[in-house]
Motif scaffolding. Structure first.
Motif, PDB file in Angstrom:
ATOM      1  N   LEU A 290     -18.002   9.793  -3.990  1.00 52.29           N
ATOM      2  CA  LEU A 290     -17.525   9.821  -5.371  1.00 52.29           C
ATOM      3  C   LEU A 290     -16.967  11.197  -5.656  1.00 52.29           C
ATOM      4  CD1 LEU A 290     -20.460   8.239  -7.465  1.00 52.29           C
ATOM      5  CD2 LEU A 290     -18.544   7.063  -6.386  1.00 52.29           C
ATOM      6  N   GLU A 291     -15.833  11.211  -6.340  1.00 51.15           N
ATOM      7  CA  GLU A 291     -15.213  12.485  -6.689  1.00 51.15           C
ATOM      8  C   GLU A 291     -14.869  12.480  -8.178  1.00 51.15           C
ATOM      9  OE1 GLU A 291     -12.444  14.384  -3.624  1.00 51.15           O
ATOM     10  OE2 GLU A 291     -11.135  13.938  -5.321  1.00 51.15           O
ATOM     11  N   GLN A 292     -15.553  13.337  -8.909  1.00 47.10           N
ATOM     12  CA  GLN A 292     -15.259  13.552 -10.335  1.00 47.10           C
ATOM     13  C   GLN A 292     -15.173  12.240 -11.130  1.00 47.10           C
ATOM     14  OE1 GLN A 292     -15.000  16.471 -12.315  1.00 47.10           O
ATOM     15  NE2 GLN A 292     -16.263  17.009 -10.557  1.00 47.10           N
TER      16      GLN A 292
ATOM     17  N   LEU B 143     -20.524  12.820  -5.517  1.00 47.67           N
ATOM     18  CA  LEU B 143     -21.658  12.390  -4.708  1.00 47.67           C
ATOM     19  C   LEU B 143     -21.153  11.883  -3.370  1.00 47.67           C
ATOM     20  CD1 LEU B 143     -24.798  11.925  -4.997  1.00 47.67           C
ATOM     21  CD2 LEU B 143     -24.240   9.583  -5.703  1.00 47.67           C
ATOM     22  N   ARG B 144     -21.782  12.380  -2.303  1.00 48.80           N
ATOM     23  CA  ARG B 144     -21.497  11.853  -0.973  1.00 48.80           C
ATOM     24  C   ARG B 144     -22.794  11.343  -0.394  1.00 48.80           C
ATOM     25  NH1 ARG B 144     -17.834  13.891   2.746  1.00 48.80           N
ATOM     26  NH2 ARG B 144     -16.022  14.898   1.835  1.00 48.80           N
TER      27      ARG B 144
ATOM     28  N   LEU C 144     -21.387   2.397  -8.416  1.00 49.30           N
ATOM     29  CA  LEU C 144     -21.648   2.354  -6.971  1.00 49.30           C
ATOM     30  C   LEU C 144     -21.581   0.925  -6.447  1.00 49.30           C
ATOM     31  CD1 LEU C 144     -24.632   4.858  -6.460  1.00 49.30           C
ATOM     32  CD2 LEU C 144     -22.226   5.187  -5.871  1.00 49.30           C
ATOM     33  N   GLY C 145     -22.113  -0.012  -7.257  1.00 47.75           N
ATOM     34  CA  GLY C 145     -22.149  -1.410  -6.846  1.00 47.75           C
ATOM     35  C   GLY C 145     -20.858  -2.160  -7.097  1.00 47.75           C
ATOM     36  N   CYS C 146     -19.836  -1.456  -7.567  1.00 47.53           N
ATOM     37  CA  CYS C 146     -18.538  -2.064  -7.865  1.00 47.53           C
ATOM     38  C   CYS C 146     -18.663  -3.162  -8.922  1.00 47.53           C
ATOM     39  CB  CYS C 146     -17.859  -2.614  -6.616  1.00 47.53           C
ATOM     40  SG  CYS C 146     -17.574  -1.373  -5.353  1.00 47.53           S
TER      41      CYS C 146
ATOM     42  N   TYR D  45     -13.407   6.753  -5.912  1.00 47.08           N
ATOM     43  CA  TYR D  45     -14.563   6.204  -5.228  1.00 47.08           C
ATOM     44  C   TYR D  45     -14.100   5.592  -3.912  1.00 47.08           C
ATOM     45  CZ  TYR D  45     -18.601   3.038  -4.387  1.00 47.08           C
ATOM     46  OH  TYR D  45     -19.661   2.364  -3.841  1.00 47.08           O
ATOM     47  N   TRP D  46     -14.590   6.155  -2.819  1.00 49.54           N
ATOM     48  CA  TRP D  46     -14.347   5.579  -1.500  1.00 49.54           C
ATOM     49  C   TRP D  46     -15.649   4.966  -0.993  1.00 49.54           C
ATOM     50  CZ3 TRP D  46     -12.439  10.345  -2.925  1.00 49.54           C
ATOM     51  CH2 TRP D  46     -11.054  10.511  -2.869  1.00 49.54           C
TER      52      TRP D  46
END
Ligand code: ADP
Ligand code: ADP
Length: 231
Positions: free
Chosen positions: A6-8, A28-29, A53-55, A64-65
């Protein structure tokens, strides 16, 4: 490559005239095979973070990757598959179908997905959580801890890349909660990546990494503070 990156990430909710800023720039990684606790006071943004996170929900900004895929670029059908298949959800309230057997509860996600070898895979998942001898029981015939095991088996049956557990011990007594924690620890030892949202310091103490959220930000991340605080 991280399972989750996760980025910003920001998330806002409109409430009439008011805007609630639930997440205010979360980075968060999560690497493969981490066991992470996410803590924080009520209202700090934990549920919002889990939903993203769970989409299940989309952020207002940020990237979000998931396993290297940019989630924002997935089609609706790809997203549905990710939710059903790459992510396993465990809830405080178990969310089992009351009229169905343990086996059927675990098998259902595979039926929806049109998967093969459903019965065998459901049986295997139930054995993995120690319920090989309770497969024909309905939820009402099981203890709270056993119900949560069924829910964990259901979450595992797709072999997800990540298990997201929201207060998984919140409805269990201390001893039963401890058994569930030991199950998570065992799954982690078998390679499973696990994220647990919890209010309970005892639960967090069993996790290698603790991320504390406050006012929509990551206030503390044990993975970032070096060996001094590592257990
Ligand atoms: P936590 O899980 O840590 O209790 P939440 O993510 O549920 O925190 O909430 C973070 C903030 O966002 C809180 O101020 C909460 O009231 C608000 N919030 C959460 N979900 C919604 C929603 N669907 N609509 C409006 N506000 C929300
Ligand atoms: P938790 O027990 O996980 O902290 P909450 O009680 O914060 O959960 O929220 C339960 C549900 O209600 C969540 O789906 C959350 O998104 C939603 N929610 C939380 N706060 C609000 C709010 N102010 N308005 C609308 N929905 C909310």
């Amino acid at each position: 490559e991280p399972v989750i990156h996760l980025e910003q990430i920001t998330k806002e909710y409109r409430m009439g005239e008011e805007t609630v800023r639930a997440l205010r720039g979360v980075d968060l990684r999560i690497a493969p095979n981490e066991l992470i606790a996410i803590m924080g006071p009520s209202g700090s943004g934990k549920s919002t973070l889990m939903n993203i996170l769970g989409c299940l929900d989309t952020p207002n900004s940020g990237r979000y990757w998931l396993e290297g895929h940019d989630v924002a670029r997935l089609s609706q059908s790809q997203l549905a598959r990710v939710r059903g298949d790459r992510i396993g959800f465990v809830f405080q309230t178990f969310e089992l179908l009351p009229r169905q057997s343990a086996l059927r509860n675990v098998e259902l996600p595979l039926i929806y997905a049109g998967a093969r070898d459903r019965r065998e895979r459901a049986v295997e998942a139930l054995r993995r959580v120690g319920l090989g001898d309770r497969m024909e029981h309905r939820p009402a015939q099981l203890s709270g801890g056993q119900r949560q095991r069924v829910a964990i088996a259901r979450a595992l049956v797709h072999r997800p890349s990540i298990l997201l557990a929201d207060e998984p011990t919140g409805n269990l007594d201390t001893q039963t909660g401890d058994q569930i924690l030991r199950l998570f620890t065992a799954l982690h030892a078998q390679g499973q990546t696990i994220v647990i949202v919890t209010h309970e310091p005892d639960v967090a103490a069993r996790c290698r990494r603790v991320v504390r959220v406050r006012d929509g930000r990551v206030e503390f991340d044990a993975a970032n503070v070096g060996p001094a605080l590592e257990r």
